[in-house]
Design an enzyme around this catalytic site. Structure first.
Site, PDB file in Angstrom:
ATOM      1  N   HIS A 124       0.830  -1.345   0.021  1.00 23.99           N
ATOM      2  CA  HIS A 124      -0.057  -0.027  -0.015  1.00 23.99           C
ATOM      3  C   HIS A 124       0.840   1.287  -0.034  1.00 23.99           C
ATOM      4  O   HIS A 124       1.926   1.090   0.304  1.00 23.99           O
ATOM      5  CB  HIS A 124      -0.856  -0.013   1.291  1.00 23.99           C
ATOM      6  CG  HIS A 124      -0.142  -0.167   2.454  1.00 23.99           C
ATOM      7  ND1 HIS A 124       0.420   1.084   3.029  1.00 23.99           N
ATOM      8  CD2 HIS A 124      -0.172  -1.180   3.417  1.00 23.99           C
ATOM      9  CE1 HIS A 124       1.141   0.582   4.263  1.00 23.99           C
ATOM     10  NE2 HIS A 124       0.641  -0.661   4.451  1.00 23.99           N
ATOM     11  N   ARG A 207      -6.763   0.572   3.761  1.00 25.57           N
ATOM     12  CA  ARG A 207      -5.782   1.369   3.276  1.00 25.57           C
ATOM     13  C   ARG A 207      -5.148   0.573   2.041  1.00 25.57           C
ATOM     14  O   ARG A 207      -4.405   1.138   0.915  1.00 25.57           O
ATOM     15  CB  ARG A 207      -4.558   1.584   4.294  1.00 25.57           C
ATOM     16  CG  ARG A 207      -3.583   0.556   4.889  1.00 25.57           C
ATOM     17  CD  ARG A 207      -2.562   0.988   5.711  1.00 25.57           C
ATOM     18  NE  ARG A 207      -1.732   0.061   6.384  1.00 25.57           N
ATOM     19  CZ  ARG A 207      -1.906  -0.402   7.589  1.00 25.57           C
ATOM     20  NH1 ARG A 207      -2.880   0.390   8.311  1.00 25.57           N
ATOM     21  NH2 ARG A 207      -1.234  -1.292   8.112  1.00 25.57           N
TER      22      ARG A 207
END
Length: 507
Positions: A124, A207
């Site tokens: 991420h 996320r």
């Protein structure tokens, strides 16, 4: 209102409000030295003074390397990644922002070869600290401001510093990293990407999902065909879920402390001199070793919290050497916590290896570890006929996956008493492998005059030589040899040891 309540309120507040407090300019303040002295002034005394000041600024820049770029070049970029003050920013371990890693082998396909398959495995984008760390960082700042009687030199910036970081979610800069990554992937594999749609999966944390969405946004911008983004398969991270993109099932691995033990040993060596210097400049603060590390952590987190990832002023409180030591501290945590230095590290990545083999060969997944059999047995949620794939995960899981692929087989066990460079570790460093928005490309290519496809792996633009499967000068090996070399994962690694006590595992 308690300090904990105030922190929670700040974490819950909108990111737009928080960013308003940060400076938006990307340039360092212009030096007063640029002003010309009056021709009526006494020239020589002023020349001496100005020369002295210039030397101080030069010396400071040599130690702390806070180097602004020209206005046309933002710190983060599509092709190079993060490029401001690389002597500092490329030494933040897993908290580094992705940057293009040097490669001894050109990442472009060799002449006469064309890419037939490409899979990206991505971390991420840049995020705020985890909730637990955010509490400790806020505590450290409060301790400094409540106990410090005198702030010396550059540490004076902490006197009025306000902790405004949130928790766990992507920052604006982190989102832009993922957009950039999608654009980069499309450009790099345009011959395939212009004709094919990627199949996309994400681990279930917000996320990570948002990172996949932003990556698709970038891919779509680059392709610009007006078609909607493809759907994304989300793999649950709930307790007990089988998920090759997020560990959690192997009890003995989850209970191990090999990474933190290695970090503690190294911290006991490199932190005391830094601790002494910090406490000398923050008279009365009396920071502990852990709190000094927390203060260093704020440098990358404050940087990625800025909308355009402007380098934080906190970064200049520490020297290049100290950042190298910090980077090694983080590398030890990844190596001994999740990778080759943990007896069960590679086993956590075995499931993903087996999924990649299935995709590359077009055969059903065969795995005895953490694959999700429900998803993988359905062609809608695990197709085997695509040319492009994209998976989104975490740094710790990627460290284990790289270990399972044997990407660091040539790296000797890292010393926890002596600083080792990436040359010493043969390319192993947390900043080189699992920074924010890290990406690994797994390729198949067909070449003129050959009757079998080759496999190649590129991590953050660095071609990793596959010596264990008779890799050639281009870092590639034949598909059949690559599959044979993955015998450890195909046999389930050491999954049978996952449910024994840690002390039994080390006996």
């Amino acid at each position: 209102m308690t300090r904990m309540t105030r922190l929670w309120n700040r974490i819950s507040a909108s990111r737009a409000q928080r960013y308003d407090r940060l400076p938006l300019g990307e340039h360092e303040p212009e030096s007063a030295l640029k002003k010309r002295p009056s021709p009526y002034a006494v020239i020589w005394p002023w020349a001496i003074v100005l020369t002295g000041i210039a030397f101080i600024f030069w010396a400071f820049s040599r130690v702390y390397s806070i180097e602004p770029l020209e206005p046309s070049k933002p710190c983060d970029s599509i092709d190079e990644g993060y490029r401001c003050s690389p002597n500092i920013s490329h030494f933040w371990g897993q908290y580094s922002l992705y940057f293009s890693v040097p490669s001894d082998i050109p990442p472009e396909p060799p002449k006469g070869c064309s890419i037939t398959f490409a899979q990206i495995l991505s971390r991420h984008g840049g995020r705020d600290p985890t909730f637990g760390k955010s509490i400790w960082y806020n505590y450290t700042i409060n301790k400094i401001q409540q106990n410090t009687k005198e702030y010396n030199n550059e540490f004076a910036i902490l006197a009025d510093y306000e902790y405004t970081l949130g928790a766990d979610q992507l920052t604006a800069a982190g989102r832009q990293q993922m957009v950039n990554s999608g654009i980069r992937f499309y450009r790099f594999y345009e011959a395939l990407a212009s004709k094919h749609v990627p199949f996309v999966r994400s681990s279930g944390q917000h996320r990570v999902i948002e990172s996949g969405e932003k990556w698709l946004e970038g891919f779509g911008k680059a392709k610009n065909d007006g078609k909607p983004a493809p759907d994304m398969v989300i793999i649950s991270e709930d307790e007990g879920s089988n998920n090759t993109l997020s560990h959690g099932l192997c009890t003995a691995f989850e209970d191990s402390h090999t990474g933190s033990a290695a970090q503690a040993a190294w911290a006991g060596i490199f932190i005391p001199p830094i601790q002494k210097n910090v406490n000398t400049h923050l008279v009365g603060a009396d920071l502990t070793q852990s709190e000094v590390i927390y203060l260093m952590d704020l440098c990358p987190f404050e940087t990625v919290a800025h909308p355009t990832a402007k380098l934080s002023g906190i970064c200049g409180l520490f020297s290049e050497k100290e950042w190298q030591q910090y980077d090694y501290y983080q590398s030890l945590g990844k190596y001994y916590g999740y990778a080759d230095g943990n007896p069960l590290g590679a086993t956590q990545g075995a499931g993903f290896v087996n999924e990649l083999i299935a995709r590359m060969t077009g055969n059903p997944v065969e795995d005895k570890t953490c694959t999700n059999h429900t998803l993988n047995s359905d062609s809608k949620t695990f197709p085997l006929d695509r040319r492009l794939y994209a998976d989104f995960s975490h740094d710790n899981d990627m460290a284990s996956i790289f270990s399972a692929f044997g990407l660091h087989n040539s790296t000797s066990p890292l010393s926890n008493t002596t600083l080792e460079t990436v040359k010493d570790t043969r390319g192993y460093a947390a900043s080189w492998t699992v920074p924010f928005a890290a990406r690994a490309y797994f390729e198949k290519m067909m070449c003129e005059g050959e009757d079998e496809e080759f496999v190649r792996i590129i991590v953050n633009d660095r071609v990793v030589p596959l010596s264990y499967c008779d890799g050639d000068e281009h870092g590639r090996c034949k598909l059949s040899r690559f599959v044979e070399s993955m015998a450890f994962s195909q046999a389930g690694g050491h999954w049978d040891q996952c449910f024994v006590k840690e002390q039994e595992l080390h006996n």
